[in-house]
Design an enzyme around this catalytic site. Structure first.
Site, short mmCIF file in Angstrom:
data_model
loop_
_atom_site.label_atom_id
_atom_site.label_comp_id
_atom_site.label_asym_id
_atom_site.label_seq_id
_atom_site.Cartn_x
_atom_site.Cartn_y
_atom_site.Cartn_z
N LYS A 107 6.13 3.73 16.85
CA LYS A 107 6.09 2.66 15.85
C LYS A 107 7.25 2.80 14.90
O LYS A 107 7.44 3.87 14.29
CB LYS A 107 4.76 2.67 15.10
CG LYS A 107 4.58 1.46 14.18
CD LYS A 107 3.14 1.34 13.71
CE LYS A 107 2.92 0.05 12.92
NZ LYS A 107 1.52 -0.13 12.53
N PHE A 167 -1.43 8.23 4.43
CA PHE A 167 -2.14 8.87 5.55
C PHE A 167 -3.40 9.60 5.06
O PHE A 167 -3.68 10.74 5.45
CB PHE A 167 -1.25 9.87 6.29
CG PHE A 167 -0.11 9.28 7.07
CD1 PHE A 167 0.02 7.92 7.26
CD2 PHE A 167 0.85 10.11 7.63
CE1 PHE A 167 1.08 7.38 7.99
CE2 PHE A 167 1.91 9.59 8.37
CZ PHE A 167 2.03 8.23 8.54
N SER A 172 6.10 5.02 8.43
CA SER A 172 5.43 4.73 7.17
C SER A 172 6.34 5.14 6.01
O SER A 172 6.93 6.23 6.03
CB SER A 172 4.11 5.50 7.07
OG SER A 172 3.59 5.42 5.76
N ASN A 207 6.32 -1.58 11.33
CA ASN A 207 5.50 -1.10 10.22
C ASN A 207 5.78 -1.94 8.98
O ASN A 207 6.41 -3.00 9.07
CB ASN A 207 5.80 0.39 9.98
CG ASN A 207 4.60 1.16 9.47
OD1 ASN A 207 3.87 0.69 8.62
ND2 ASN A 207 4.39 2.36 10.00
N ASN A 212 5.24 5.89 3.12
CA ASN A 212 4.36 6.51 2.12
C ASN A 212 4.17 8.01 2.28
O ASN A 212 3.38 8.61 1.57
CB ASN A 212 3.00 5.80 2.15
CG ASN A 212 3.13 4.33 1.84
OD1 ASN A 212 3.91 3.94 0.98
ND2 ASN A 212 2.40 3.50 2.57
N THR A 213 4.87 8.61 3.24
CA THR A 213 4.94 10.07 3.36
C THR A 213 6.39 10.46 3.17
O THR A 213 7.27 9.96 3.88
CB THR A 213 4.43 10.53 4.74
OG1 THR A 213 3.04 10.21 4.86
CG2 THR A 213 4.60 12.03 4.91
N ASN A 271 0.84 -1.20 0.00
CA ASN A 271 0.00 0.00 0.00
C ASN A 271 0.87 1.24 0.00
O ASN A 271 1.98 1.25 0.53
CB ASN A 271 -0.95 -0.01 1.21
CG ASN A 271 -0.37 0.70 2.41
OD1 ASN A 271 -0.44 1.92 2.54
ND2 ASN A 271 0.24 -0.06 3.32
#
Length: 344
Positions: free
Chosen positions: A222, A117, A180, A251, A182-183, A113
């Protein structure tokens, strides 16, 4: 529930993953409102654990990411989790990354994915939490916080403080998500200079909030599975230095070794599910070696059955969380893991 889910899964897997995700959650909500869900799922496993001053009804929780906005709290709570973690939420609403942004790698029991966010903002989430029966009845509810994509990484601390201030009163515990992929640049916050500055600011903010509300809320961090031994030791030391209460490991991963040559295997984003299990367990073991009994670990990543859950505990975790395994195994995975841990 396994048999029912095994009948539904082929149909769900014909849909776009994000569409199937949203459809499943909306139908769970409907079943819960109609009083059907409790009749369809097994009775929750009672196996109380106390961690960071919190009494968890059982050691199996929902990982952040499945319910980013707190829209499905009561339905998810009915499935038998000992605790729920909602988010990641950011101070301001944001749409996340362009679609498609979620991909199934079925042969690997994995998901990639790059959601980014996507959420309605922290204030909307807090309002939903307050309306939920689970929260009103005192259920264990963690809030996972992050920074907005438009906020420069150098100013990330301000976003985390704003989000923590917004969720402090309603969260059982607060998780700081710096892992994450993805940022853009978010994982840079795991480096010493930025992490020290972030943890120091959060520690100061929590002291102010503790005085205001008369209660010190546990703060978790995390981290990613893609850390070397030196990084893990550094993070562990900083967690203890700044009084962080627990660490969630891990994560999603940016590694692709386990999915080479598979359809969607090279899509950008975080890889979760079975391929991250070994890396997650290795990080848990390394954290445990450094932290000893000074700070608990919550294990997440690649749990597809009860044996996987027990591996996390044997590696050094005290609790576990599920996400991708639910997509492949369905809700009966929750009680399977809870039973395995109760017998451990």
């Amino acid at each position: 529930m396994i048999d029912r889910y095994s009948l539904l899964r082929p149909w769900l897997f014909c849909l776009d993953p994000e569409q199937a995700h949203n459809l499943t959650l909306s139908n769970l909500d409907r079943a819960q409102r109609w009083g059907l869900l409790e009749k369809l799922v097994s009775k929750p496993i009672a196996d109380p654990h106390t961690l960071c001053g919190i009494s968890f009804p059982n050691p199996v929780g929902l990982a952040a990411g499945l319910d980013k906005d707190g829209k499905h709290i009561d339905a998810l709570a009915t499935l038998g989790f000992g605790f729920l973690e909602i988010g990641t939420v950011t101070p301001r609403p944001q749409p996340g990354n362009p679609k498609p942004r979620m991909f199934r790698l079925t042969e690997a029991q994995a998901i990639i994915n790059r959601m980014g966010f996507n959420n309605d903002g922290v204030e909307a989430c807090v309002a939903r939490v307050r309306r939920s029966r689970f929260w009103q009845d005192g259920g264990v509810l963690g809030l996972n916080i992050g920074k907005n994509a438009s906020t420069p990484i150098e100013e990330a601390t301000s976003d985390y403080v704003l989000a923590m201030e917004a969720v402090y009163e309603i969260a059982t515990y607060i998780t700081v998500n710096i892992s994450s992929p993805n940022t853009q640049n978010l994982r840079a916050l795991q480096g010493e200079e930025m992490l020290r500055a972030l943890l120091s600011s959060l520690d100061d903010a929590r002291k102010r909030l503790s005085d205001r509300f008369g209660l010190r809320k546990p703060l978790f961090l995390k981290i990613a599975p893609d850390l070397d031994a030196a990084d893990i030791n550094l993070i562990a030391d900083l967690l203890m230095e700044y009084g962080i209460d627990a660490v969630i490991a891990t994560n999603t991963t940016i590694a692709r070794d386990a999915v080479q040559g598979m359809q969607y295997g090279q899509e950008a984003g975080g890889l979760s599910g079975a391929p991250v299990r070994i890396a997650s367990n290795a990080v848990i073991k390394a954290l445990k070696a450094r932290l000893g009994n000074h700070l608990p670990i919550i294990g997440v990543g690649g749990i597809l059955n009860g044996v996987d859950a027990r591996e996390k505990i044997l590696a050094g975790a005290s609790l576990v969380q599920l996400y991708s395994g639910l997509i492949y195994r369905g809700p009966d995975l929750i009680n399977e893991c809870a039973k395995a841990l109760r017998q451990a």
